[in-house]
Scaffold this motif. Structure first.
Motif, PDB file in Angstrom:
ATOM      1  N   GLU A   1       0.810  -1.215   0.000  1.00 42.02           N
ATOM      2  CA  GLU A   1       0.000   0.000   0.000  1.00 42.02           C
ATOM      3  C   GLU A   1       0.843   1.266   0.000  1.00 42.02           C
ATOM      4  N   PHE A   2       2.163   1.105  -0.054  1.00 47.96           N
ATOM      5  CA  PHE A   2       3.084   2.240  -0.067  1.00 47.96           C
ATOM      6  C   PHE A   2       3.970   2.190  -1.308  1.00 47.96           C
ATOM      7  N   SER A   3       4.192   3.351  -1.890  1.00 39.15           N
ATOM      8  CA  SER A   3       5.219   3.447  -2.920  1.00 39.15           C
ATOM      9  C   SER A   3       6.581   3.667  -2.287  1.00 39.15           C
ATOM     10  N   SER A   4       6.593   4.288  -1.088  1.00 42.06           N
ATOM     11  CA  SER A   4       7.829   4.448  -0.323  1.00 42.06           C
ATOM     12  C   SER A   4       7.468   4.593   1.149  1.00 42.06           C
ATOM     13  N   ILE A   5       8.387   4.180   2.014  1.00 41.27           N
ATOM     14  CA  ILE A   5       8.183   4.252   3.453  1.00 41.27           C
ATOM     15  C   ILE A   5       9.178   5.227   4.058  1.00 41.27           C
ATOM     16  N   SER A   6       8.685   6.146   4.866  1.00 45.47           N
ATOM     17  CA  SER A   6       9.566   7.114   5.517  1.00 45.47           C
ATOM     18  C   SER A   6       9.881   6.729   6.962  1.00 45.47           C
TER      19      SER A   6
ATOM     20  N   ILE B   1       3.404   2.592  10.306  1.00 41.82           N
ATOM     21  CA  ILE B   1       4.151   2.736   9.058  1.00 41.82           C
ATOM     22  C   ILE B   1       3.671   4.017   8.385  1.00 41.82           C
ATOM     23  N   ALA B   2       4.575   4.891   8.042  1.00 42.95           N
ATOM     24  CA  ALA B   2       4.212   6.136   7.364  1.00 42.95           C
ATOM     25  C   ALA B   2       5.049   6.300   6.103  1.00 42.95           C
ATOM     26  N   GLY B   3       4.431   6.916   5.097  1.00 49.17           N
ATOM     27  CA  GLY B   3       5.139   7.143   3.854  1.00 49.17           C
ATOM     28  C   GLY B   3       4.210   7.692   2.792  1.00 49.17           C
ATOM     29  N   ILE B   4       4.469   7.329   1.540  1.00 45.77           N
ATOM     30  CA  ILE B   4       3.687   7.797   0.396  1.00 45.77           C
ATOM     31  C   ILE B   4       2.918   6.621  -0.192  1.00 45.77           C
ATOM     32  N   ASP B   5       1.603   6.818  -0.396  1.00 48.48           N
ATOM     33  CA  ASP B   5       0.806   5.732  -0.943  1.00 48.48           C
ATOM     34  C   ASP B   5       0.981   5.626  -2.455  1.00 48.48           C
ATOM     35  N   LEU B   6       0.227   4.753  -3.094  1.00 49.27           N
ATOM     36  CA  LEU B   6       0.391   4.495  -4.524  1.00 49.27           C
ATOM     37  C   LEU B   6      -0.119   5.627  -5.391  1.00 49.27           C
ATOM     38  N   GLN B   7      -0.903   6.553  -4.790  1.00 54.47           N
ATOM     39  CA  GLN B   7      -1.394   7.728  -5.517  1.00 54.47           C
ATOM     40  C   GLN B   7      -0.569   8.970  -5.231  1.00 54.47           C
ATOM     41  N   GLY B   8       0.527   8.819  -4.489  1.00 56.30           N
ATOM     42  CA  GLY B   8       1.395   9.949  -4.200  1.00 56.30           C
ATOM     43  C   GLY B   8       0.988  10.770  -2.999  1.00 56.30           C
ATOM     44  N   GLN B   9       0.045  10.273  -2.186  1.00 56.70           N
ATOM     45  CA  GLN B   9      -0.385  10.983  -0.987  1.00 56.70           C
ATOM     46  C   GLN B   9       0.363  10.496   0.244  1.00 56.70           C
ATOM     47  N   ASP B  10       0.451  11.393   1.247  1.00 57.15           N
ATOM     48  CA  ASP B  10       0.954  10.963   2.553  1.00 57.15           C
ATOM     49  C   ASP B  10      -0.006   9.934   3.141  1.00 57.15           C
ATOM     50  N   GLN B  11       0.544   8.933   3.776  1.00 55.90           N
ATOM     51  CA  GLN B  11      -0.285   7.874   4.352  1.00 55.90           C
ATOM     52  C   GLN B  11       0.374   7.325   5.615  1.00 55.90           C
TER      53      GLN B  11
END
Length: 393
Positions: A151-156, A296-306
């Protein structure tokens, strides 16, 4: 018949693993350790309700005869619960590899778990699986992260916290392991770089909701801190904290950490027994409710913060079962030949081996409940999901 040797089989975690495996057919379970009386006592408790054959074995991992005595049992699987693992070498897993036995441990020591890959070639050559850290961390925590990773494109950031209830049973080995780094520095990935943190310092309060309420937390050194920045390509932070439910005990530990940090105390580990004994005087206070959280926080597949927050609640003093579940699941897979298709050979930490769904039957058995919440950019979108075993939260 497959032979399973559980080292420390009558201990805090070992007895729970024995209980969970005695329903298997065509298995001999050896409750092993240095104390034959304790082993025999547990055997007598388990045998009447067991499908497996339950036996005992007197084994001491520090004895020169350990290798020959273990090999004489012809083990197919050895489960090592005999902590603390801080300071242990790889003598036990090497003996298991040489005996052609699979090996699982519940180690929480960072070096022991992360460096188990040093045995990878030996394990592959023998066609066995050697797994270290099959416990709450990194076994369960990695299963949670793997469940939500897509569910993430990247994890911060990844933040993990465990808050046991004060009435939960305390294991001496677990306490000794924690005391070994209380007040000592260890590396953490924070603000995108590796920095130093100190064991049982940086105290804070975390709200776990209506079930467990607010709990005290402080720094704890675990393998996840080293494994996850690379494994999940985390850009900013991986943290882990745990704590004691009662403020007097928790901040007593914080004070002990400070004394060690400034050099007035060298190491608290030799005092593990009297410290556990002193804490037991407070055993009637607090609750039997434990909690664990993975954020878990990061950027979702649509480019939003999640941000995804997964929280587990353990009632009725069942929290101590949670560290055993990764080991139990792996053991059952190996003993039921599922390993031929689902598990590799070699030596590795307990990551990317289990799915969150593997834990659900055990959560149901012990009335353990978890809740996940997904929060989107600017918090305008929320989605919540429960796995409810029937208890109120």
């Amino acid at each position: 018949m497959k032979n399973v040797v559980i080292l420390g089989g009558y201990g805090n975690f070992g007895k729970r693993i024995c209980e969970a495996l005695i329903d298997l057919d065509d298995v001999i379970i050896y409750i092993a350790g240095r104390n034959p009386e304790k082993a025999e006592r547990l055997k007598n408790q388990l045998q009447p309700k067991a499908k497996a054959v339950v036996k005992t074995a007197t084994l001491d991992i520090n004895d020169s005869k350990f290798a020959s005595e273990l090999s004489a049992l012809s083990p197919d699987l050895v489960i090592h619960t005999g902590g603390p693992f801080q300071g242990q070498d790889y003598g036990v897993p090497e003996v298991c590899i040489n005996a052609g036995a699979h090996y699982i441990d519940l180690a929480d020591d960072r070096r022991f778990v992360c460096d188990i890959t040093n045995l990878d070639t030996q394990a592959r050559d023998k066609g066995v699986l050697v797994v270290s850290g099959a416990s709450s961390v990194p076994g369960l925590s990695s299963a949670v992260i793997d469940h939500y990773r897509e569910e993430f494109s990247s994890i911060s950031t990844i933040d993990i916290a465990i808050a046991p209830g004060n009435k939960a049973e305390r294991g001496l080995a677990t306490v000794a392991g924690i005391l070994s780094y209380t007040g000592h520095p260890f590396p953490v990935f924070r603000d995108g770089i590796w920095q130093q943190a100190y064991g049982w310092m940086d105290p804070k309060v975390e709200d776990f909701g209506a079930f467990a309420r607010k709990r005290y937390l402080a720094n704890v050194d675990i393998p996840d801190l080293e494994l996850y920045p690379d494994l999940y390509q985390v850009s900013e932070r991986v943290s882990f904290q745990a704590g004691l439910e009662l403020g007097i005990l928790h901040y007593g530990m914080v004070a002990m950490a400070y004394l060690c940090k400034i050099g007035l105390v060298k190491n608290w580990q030799p005092l593990a027994k009297p410290i556990v004994a002193a804490s037991n005087y407070f055993g009637s206070f607090g609750t039997d409710k434990g909690a664990m959280r993975v954020k878990i926080a990061g950027i979702d597949l649509q480019g939003q913060d999640q941000e995804i927050s997964w929280t587990l609640y353990a009632p009725d003093g069942n929290g101590p079962y949670i560290p055993t579940l990764s080991t139990i699941i792996l053991a059952r897979k190996l003993l039921c030949d599922e390993a031929k298709t689902s598990l590799p050979t070699g030596a590795k930490p307990c990551v990317n081996l289990l799915e969150l769904e593997d834990f659900n039957p055990y959560f149901d058995t012990y009335k353990i409940h978890y809740h996940s919440q997904i929060r989107k950019q600017n918090w305008e979108q929320n989605r919540e999901q429960d796995h409810n075993a029937g208890q109120e939260i």
